[in-house]
Design an enzyme around this catalytic site. Sequence first.
Site, short mmCIF file in Angstrom:
data_model
loop_
_atom_site.label_atom_id
_atom_site.label_comp_id
_atom_site.label_asym_id
_atom_site.label_seq_id
_atom_site.Cartn_x
_atom_site.Cartn_y
_atom_site.Cartn_z
N GLY A 12 40.24 36.59 44.71
CA GLY A 12 39.93 35.08 44.96
C GLY A 12 38.41 35.00 44.42
CE LYS A 13 38.29 32.15 38.85
NZ LYS A 13 38.43 33.39 38.03
CB ALA A 73 37.18 36.65 48.46
CG ASN A 74 36.91 38.63 43.62
OD1 ASN A 74 37.47 39.07 44.54
ND2 ASN A 74 37.60 38.27 42.60
CG ASN A 116 34.49 32.27 30.57
OD1 ASN A 116 34.63 31.35 30.21
ND2 ASN A 116 35.43 32.88 31.28
CG ASP A 150 34.76 36.44 40.41
OD1 ASP A 150 34.58 35.23 39.81
OD2 ASP A 150 36.12 36.89 40.69
O1 RIB Z 1 37.87 35.96 38.98
C1 RIB Z 1 38.83 36.57 39.39
C2 RIB Z 1 39.85 36.30 40.40
O2 RIB Z 1 40.67 34.90 40.06
C3 RIB Z 1 41.02 37.15 40.94
O3 RIB Z 1 40.70 37.80 42.01
C4 RIB Z 1 42.03 36.03 41.17
O4 RIB Z 1 42.31 36.02 42.51
C5 RIB Z 1 41.23 34.51 40.47
O5 RIB Z 1 40.94 33.78 41.80
#
Ligand code: RIB
Length: 282
Positions: free
Chosen positions: A42-43, A45-46, A179, A233
């Site tokens: 998930g962007k 969370a990352n 990007n 991210d």
């Molecule tokens: O940016 C990468 C993310 O995009 C992935 O981890 C995926 O969950 C999507 O949200």
Amino acid sequence: MPDRKKIVVVGSVNLDIVVTVDRLPVAGETVSGGTLSQFPGGKGANQALAAKRLGADVSLVACVGDDANADAALALLRKGGVDLSACRRDEAAATGVALIAVSSDGENQIVVVPGANRVSTPEDMNLPEADALICQLEVPVATLQSATESFAGFISINLAPAIDVPADLIDSADLVVVNETEAAFYGDSLKGFAGLLAITYGAEGAVLMKGGEVVARSRPPAIEVVDTTGAGDTFTAALTLAIIEGHDFQAALDFACAAGAAAATRAGAQPSLPSRAEVDSL
Ligand code: RIB
């Protein structure tokens, strides 16, 4: 070492289901996969975990389901020390899931089933005080508008995935990150942007502009690409952190490019996020 900065991230939490393939399929094509894995992603969370590993104190404001996928999706954030007290579990929604194919050259295709990310509401936006707010576009725009309107510090918006957004949301940002595909999608709507605009070009690096003028260009260090998932991210989190730490534009962009590159050297979104020491050594 600069003072530890505080960052709040408003965004998505997903469980990534990842299949490796020799090459990505084109529309209508079937290809056979190799390994099947699952990773927290998930962007939002990352970006939260990336900022934490790079040295910030981080709170994540997000919504997950009340299900087993939520525990798996939040596991590395919890272990990494991201504050999840503003992460709400919604009994009526399922935790977001991303279906990801990663090719042998590290490129990916992603399909997201947003689930609980879609029920993150403006009422959830009781943001803790912080030096910076980071958002992306995997939660409702009205929720992001509520967050940016109530936040007094530095605002960083990663316009990913590319969707139509109101001009006032873009204009509320001090830093926008896209990007090259997203830059083409937004086209003219980024042309008059007065703040900082970072455009990433994968292995070619990134450019940073202020009010339309280029203020820095950077190329990432040479690395062996395994999986680019989460690299953007990481770039967003690193650039935001370096700017609020007071680094000049060139140093901040170099740091962000190195961080993004480091994240592409390992498989999975969150397992690949680099530490500050690793980025500094690159
Ligand atoms: O940016 C990468 C993310 O995009 C992935 O981890 C995926 O969950 C999507 O949200």
